[in-house]
Design a protein around this motif. Structure first.
Motif, PDB file in Angstrom:
ATOM      1  N   ARG A  88     -25.201  34.095 -57.747  1.00 59.81           N
ATOM      2  CA  ARG A  88     -24.473  33.889 -56.505  1.00 59.81           C
ATOM      3  C   ARG A  88     -24.129  35.248 -55.893  1.00 59.81           C
ATOM      4  N   ILE A  90     -21.755  36.922 -53.541  1.00 61.24           N
ATOM      5  CA  ILE A  90     -20.469  36.605 -52.925  1.00 61.24           C
ATOM      6  C   ILE A  90     -19.891  37.867 -52.292  1.00 61.24           C
ATOM      7  N   ASP A 105     -23.581  33.275 -50.729  1.00 60.50           N
ATOM      8  CA  ASP A 105     -22.871  32.075 -51.141  1.00 60.50           C
ATOM      9  C   ASP A 105     -21.796  31.792 -50.090  1.00 60.50           C
ATOM     10  N   ALA A 107     -18.850  30.780 -50.396  1.00 58.81           N
ATOM     11  CA  ALA A 107     -17.508  31.184 -50.844  1.00 58.81           C
ATOM     12  C   ALA A 107     -17.243  32.633 -50.463  1.00 58.81           C
ATOM     13  N   ASP A 111     -10.802  34.638 -50.558  1.00 60.44           N
ATOM     14  CA  ASP A 111     -10.142  33.335 -50.611  1.00 60.44           C
ATOM     15  C   ASP A 111      -9.670  33.030 -52.035  1.00 60.44           C
ATOM     16  N   ALA A 113      -9.357  30.238 -53.538  1.00 49.48           N
ATOM     17  CA  ALA A 113     -10.175  29.235 -54.227  1.00 49.48           C
ATOM     18  C   ALA A 113     -11.387  29.883 -54.892  1.00 49.48           C
ATOM     19  N   THR A 114     -11.980  30.880 -54.236  1.00 50.42           N
ATOM     20  CA  THR A 114     -13.109  31.596 -54.829  1.00 50.42           C
ATOM     21  C   THR A 114     -12.657  32.403 -56.040  1.00 50.42           C
ATOM     22  N   GLN A 115     -11.553  33.091 -55.904  1.00 48.04           N
ATOM     23  CA  GLN A 115     -11.023  33.884 -57.012  1.00 48.04           C
ATOM     24  C   GLN A 115     -10.712  33.002 -58.216  1.00 48.04           C
ATOM     25  N   GLU A 117     -12.310  30.545 -59.260  1.00 50.45           N
ATOM     26  CA  GLU A 117     -13.539  30.224 -59.984  1.00 50.45           C
ATOM     27  C   GLU A 117     -13.831  31.232 -61.095  1.00 50.45           C
TER      28      GLU A 117
END
Length: 253
Positions: A88, A90, A105, A107, A111, A113-115, A117
Protein backbone atom coordinates in the motif's frame (compact mmCIF):
# COMPACT_ATOMS: atom_id res chain seq x y z
CA UNK A 1 21.56 1.44 6.51
CA UNK A 2 21.74 1.59 10.31
CA UNK A 3 20.37 -1.25 12.45
CA UNK A 4 19.42 0.85 15.47
CA UNK A 5 17.32 -1.65 17.44
CA UNK A 6 15.61 -4.99 17.12
CA UNK A 7 13.08 -4.43 14.36
CA UNK A 8 14.21 -0.93 13.35
CA UNK A 9 16.56 0.10 10.52
CA UNK A 10 17.20 3.67 9.38
CA UNK A 11 18.46 4.42 5.86
CA UNK A 12 20.33 7.69 5.47
CA UNK A 13 20.20 9.20 1.99
CA UNK A 14 21.32 12.11 -0.14
CA UNK A 15 19.16 15.07 -1.09
CA UNK A 16 20.83 17.97 -2.81
CA UNK A 17 19.56 21.53 -3.13
CA UNK A 18 20.46 23.04 -6.50
CA UNK A 19 22.54 19.88 -7.05
CA UNK A 20 25.17 21.26 -4.67
CA UNK A 21 24.21 21.33 -0.99
CA UNK A 22 23.52 17.84 0.36
CA UNK A 23 21.01 18.26 3.19
CA UNK A 24 20.27 14.53 3.37
CA UNK A 25 17.06 12.56 3.71
CA UNK A 26 15.93 9.27 5.22
CA UNK A 27 13.73 6.19 5.13
CA UNK A 28 13.13 3.66 7.91
CA UNK A 29 12.23 -0.02 7.84
CA UNK A 30 10.28 -1.31 10.85
CA UNK A 31 9.22 -4.84 11.71
CA UNK A 32 5.69 -5.43 12.88
CA UNK A 33 4.76 -7.81 15.72
CA UNK A 34 3.51 -10.34 13.15
CA UNK A 35 6.93 -10.42 11.44
CA UNK A 36 5.91 -8.30 8.48
CA UNK A 37 7.30 -4.83 7.72
CA UNK A 38 6.53 -1.17 7.01
CA UNK A 39 8.61 1.48 5.27
CA UNK A 40 8.50 5.00 6.68
CA UNK A 41 9.04 7.48 3.83
CA UNK A 42 10.36 6.79 0.34
CA UNK A 43 13.96 6.92 -0.81
CA UNK A 44 15.75 5.55 -3.87
CA UNK A 45 18.53 3.87 -1.91
CA UNK A 46 21.70 2.43 -3.43
CA UNK A 47 21.85 -1.16 -4.63
CA UNK A 48 23.62 -2.50 -1.54
CA UNK A 49 20.93 -1.06 0.72
CA UNK A 50 18.14 -2.36 -1.48
CA UNK A 51 19.66 -5.84 -1.40
CA UNK A 52 19.78 -5.66 2.40
CA UNK A 53 16.12 -4.63 2.55
CA UNK A 54 15.14 -7.45 0.19
CA UNK A 55 17.08 -9.97 2.27
CA UNK A 56 15.21 -8.94 5.43
CA UNK A 57 11.77 -8.84 3.83
CA UNK A 58 11.68 -11.91 1.55
CA UNK A 59 12.50 -9.86 -1.54
CA UNK A 60 10.12 -7.13 -0.36
CA UNK A 61 7.11 -9.45 -0.24
CA UNK A 62 6.69 -8.95 3.53
CA UNK A 63 6.46 -5.14 3.29
CA UNK A 64 2.81 -4.26 3.86
CA UNK A 65 2.88 -0.52 3.22
CA UNK A 66 4.98 2.56 2.57
CA UNK A 67 3.92 5.40 4.87
CA UNK A 68 4.96 8.80 3.53
CA UNK A 69 4.71 11.01 6.59
CA UNK A 70 5.81 14.43 5.31
CA UNK A 71 3.58 16.29 2.82
CA UNK A 72 6.56 17.86 1.03
CA UNK A 73 8.75 14.75 0.73
CA UNK A 74 7.51 13.50 -2.62
CA UNK A 75 10.56 13.04 -4.87
CA UNK A 76 11.09 9.31 -4.29
CA UNK A 77 7.49 8.07 -4.05
CA UNK A 78 7.49 6.68 -7.60
CA UNK A 79 10.59 4.67 -6.74
CA UNK A 80 8.86 3.21 -3.67
CA UNK A 81 5.89 2.17 -5.79
CA UNK A 82 8.19 0.43 -8.26
CA UNK A 83 10.27 -1.19 -5.51
CA UNK A 84 7.30 -2.78 -3.70
CA UNK A 85 4.38 -2.56 -6.15
CA UNK A 86 2.23 -4.89 -4.02
CA UNK A 87 2.50 -2.69 -0.89
CA UNK A 88 0.00 0.00 0.00
CA UNK A 89 1.39 3.41 -0.98
CA UNK A 90 0.06 5.78 1.67
CA UNK A 91 0.68 9.51 1.85
CA UNK A 92 -0.87 12.83 2.82
CA UNK A 93 -3.47 14.75 0.87
CA UNK A 94 -0.66 16.67 -0.83
CA UNK A 95 0.98 13.46 -2.07
CA UNK A 96 -2.22 12.63 -3.95
CA UNK A 97 -2.40 16.13 -5.46
CA UNK A 98 1.29 16.27 -6.29
CA UNK A 99 1.58 12.85 -7.96
CA UNK A 100 -1.92 11.76 -9.02
CA UNK A 101 -0.45 9.27 -11.49
CA UNK A 102 0.80 7.02 -8.66
CA UNK A 103 -1.26 4.17 -7.25
CA UNK A 104 -2.12 5.86 -3.96
CA UNK A 105 -4.10 4.01 -1.34
CA UNK A 106 -7.22 6.08 -0.56
CA UNK A 107 -6.28 6.22 3.14
CA UNK A 108 -4.43 9.36 4.24
CA UNK A 109 -1.69 9.11 6.87
CA UNK A 110 -2.84 12.30 8.62
CA UNK A 111 -6.21 10.66 9.40
CA UNK A 112 -6.65 8.94 12.76
CA UNK A 113 -8.43 5.98 11.16
CA UNK A 114 -5.40 5.29 8.95
CA UNK A 115 -3.00 5.59 11.87
CA UNK A 116 -5.14 3.14 13.85
CA UNK A 117 -4.49 0.51 11.16
CA UNK A 118 -0.81 0.49 12.16
CA UNK A 119 -1.19 1.01 15.91
CA UNK A 120 0.26 -2.45 16.62
CA UNK A 121 3.61 -1.12 15.36
CA UNK A 122 3.62 2.68 15.52
CA UNK A 123 2.42 5.66 17.50
CA UNK A 124 1.74 8.89 15.61
CA UNK A 125 1.58 12.59 16.43
CA UNK A 126 0.74 15.70 14.39
CA UNK A 127 1.72 19.11 15.81
CA UNK A 128 -1.09 21.35 17.02
CA UNK A 129 -1.18 25.05 16.18
CA UNK A 130 0.45 24.74 12.76
CA UNK A 131 -0.73 24.03 9.24
CA UNK A 132 0.17 20.54 8.06
CA UNK A 133 -0.05 21.57 4.40
CA UNK A 134 0.37 25.35 4.12
CA UNK A 135 -0.14 27.35 0.94
CA UNK A 136 3.48 28.49 1.16
CA UNK A 137 5.35 25.43 -0.10
CA UNK A 138 8.63 26.60 1.41
CA UNK A 139 7.26 26.00 4.92
CA UNK A 140 7.88 22.38 5.91
CA UNK A 141 7.15 22.67 9.63
CA UNK A 142 4.28 20.18 9.76
CA UNK A 143 4.50 16.41 9.44
CA UNK A 144 3.17 13.18 10.86
CA UNK A 145 5.71 12.03 13.45
CA UNK A 146 6.02 8.26 13.97
CA UNK A 147 7.39 6.30 16.95
CA UNK A 148 8.18 2.60 16.78
CA UNK A 149 6.47 1.04 19.80
CA UNK A 150 8.90 -1.85 20.27
CA UNK A 151 12.11 0.21 20.26
CA UNK A 152 10.80 3.67 21.18
CA UNK A 153 12.69 5.20 18.24
CA UNK A 154 11.18 8.34 16.67
CA UNK A 155 11.16 8.92 12.90
CA UNK A 156 10.53 12.58 12.05
CA UNK A 157 10.94 14.76 8.97
CA UNK A 158 11.61 18.49 9.36
CA UNK A 159 9.31 19.19 12.33
CA UNK A 160 12.16 18.29 14.66
CA UNK A 161 15.77 18.91 13.71
CA UNK A 162 18.39 16.78 15.41
CA UNK A 163 22.04 17.69 15.63
CA UNK A 164 24.45 15.11 17.02
CA UNK A 165 27.22 17.26 18.43
CA UNK A 166 30.85 16.46 17.59
CA UNK A 167 32.83 15.03 20.50
CA UNK A 168 34.89 18.21 20.92
CA UNK A 169 31.75 20.35 21.13
CA UNK A 170 30.14 17.97 23.63
CA UNK A 171 32.99 18.70 26.04
CA UNK A 172 31.82 22.32 26.10
CA UNK A 173 28.05 21.90 25.56
CA UNK A 174 26.44 19.04 27.45
CA UNK A 175 23.89 16.80 25.82
CA UNK A 176 22.49 16.34 22.33
CA UNK A 177 20.75 19.12 20.44
CA UNK A 178 17.09 18.89 19.40
CA UNK A 179 15.44 21.89 17.74
CA UNK A 180 12.15 22.77 16.10
CA UNK A 181 12.08 23.69 12.43
CA UNK A 182 13.65 27.11 11.71
CA UNK A 183 10.49 28.22 9.87
CA UNK A 184 8.26 27.67 12.90
CA UNK A 185 7.25 31.35 12.83
CA UNK A 186 5.85 30.91 9.32
CA UNK A 187 4.22 27.57 10.12
CA UNK A 188 2.17 28.68 13.12
CA UNK A 189 -1.48 29.30 12.30
CA UNK A 190 -2.33 32.99 12.09
CA UNK A 191 -4.77 32.97 15.00
CA UNK A 192 -4.88 33.59 18.71
CA UNK A 193 -3.75 30.65 20.80
CA UNK A 194 -1.75 28.85 18.10
CA UNK A 195 1.56 29.30 19.92
CA UNK A 196 0.08 27.98 23.17
CA UNK A 197 -1.44 25.01 21.33
CA UNK A 198 1.96 24.22 19.87
CA UNK A 199 3.64 24.41 23.27
CA UNK A 200 0.99 22.19 24.87
CA UNK A 201 1.38 19.63 22.06
CA UNK A 202 5.17 19.61 22.38
CA UNK A 203 5.12 19.18 26.15
CA UNK A 204 2.55 16.39 25.94
CA UNK A 205 4.64 14.66 23.28
CA UNK A 206 7.77 14.91 25.41
CA UNK A 207 5.97 13.42 28.41
CA UNK A 208 4.26 10.62 26.47
CA UNK A 209 7.43 9.62 24.61
CA UNK A 210 9.85 10.37 27.46
CA UNK A 211 11.71 7.06 27.09
CA UNK A 212 12.65 7.67 23.45
CA UNK A 213 16.29 6.58 23.02
CA UNK A 214 16.93 7.79 19.45
CA UNK A 215 15.49 10.41 17.08
CA UNK A 216 15.95 9.79 13.34
CA UNK A 217 15.52 13.15 11.65
CA UNK A 218 15.50 14.44 8.12
CA UNK A 219 17.45 16.20 7.03
CA UNK A 220 19.94 16.21 9.82
CA UNK A 221 21.08 13.14 11.69
CA UNK A 222 20.39 10.17 13.90
CA UNK A 223 20.40 11.59 17.41
CA UNK A 224 21.19 9.27 20.34
CA UNK A 225 19.71 10.90 23.42
CA UNK A 226 21.97 8.91 25.78
CA UNK A 227 21.39 10.25 29.31
CA UNK A 228 18.97 13.01 28.30
CA UNK A 229 15.30 12.04 28.20
CA UNK A 230 13.05 13.13 25.36
CA UNK A 231 10.95 15.43 27.56
CA UNK A 232 14.05 17.40 28.58
CA UNK A 233 15.16 17.60 24.94
CA UNK A 234 11.73 18.95 23.94
CA UNK A 235 11.83 21.51 26.77
CA UNK A 236 15.24 22.69 25.54
CA UNK A 237 13.88 23.00 21.99
CA UNK A 238 10.94 25.07 23.28
CA UNK A 239 13.31 27.33 25.17
CA UNK A 240 15.29 27.85 21.96
CA UNK A 241 12.05 28.83 20.15
CA UNK A 242 10.73 31.04 22.96
CA UNK A 243 11.25 34.34 21.11
CA UNK A 244 9.38 33.00 18.07
CA UNK A 245 6.47 31.82 20.21
CA UNK A 246 6.34 35.05 22.24
CA UNK A 247 6.35 37.15 19.05
CA UNK A 248 3.40 35.14 17.73
CA UNK A 249 1.48 35.78 20.95
CA UNK A 250 2.19 39.50 20.74
CA UNK A 251 0.88 39.63 17.20
CA UNK A 252 -2.14 37.32 17.40
CA UNK A 253 -2.91 36.96 21.09
Amino acid sequence: MLHLADGFWNIRGDFRIAKLLNVGTQMSLVRRPNGRFLLLDSYAADNDTLRAIRALTDDGKRIDAVLNVHPFHTVHCEFAQDFVPHARLIGTRRHHLRSPELNWDPALIEDAATQDEFCDTLEFSIPAGIELIPDDESVHVGSVIARHRASGIVHVDDTLNAFDLPSLVEKIMSGPDLRFHPKLADGLEKRAGAADDYIAWAKALGAAWRETPIVCAAHNSVLHLNNQDFAAAIDAALADSQKTLDKHRQQFG
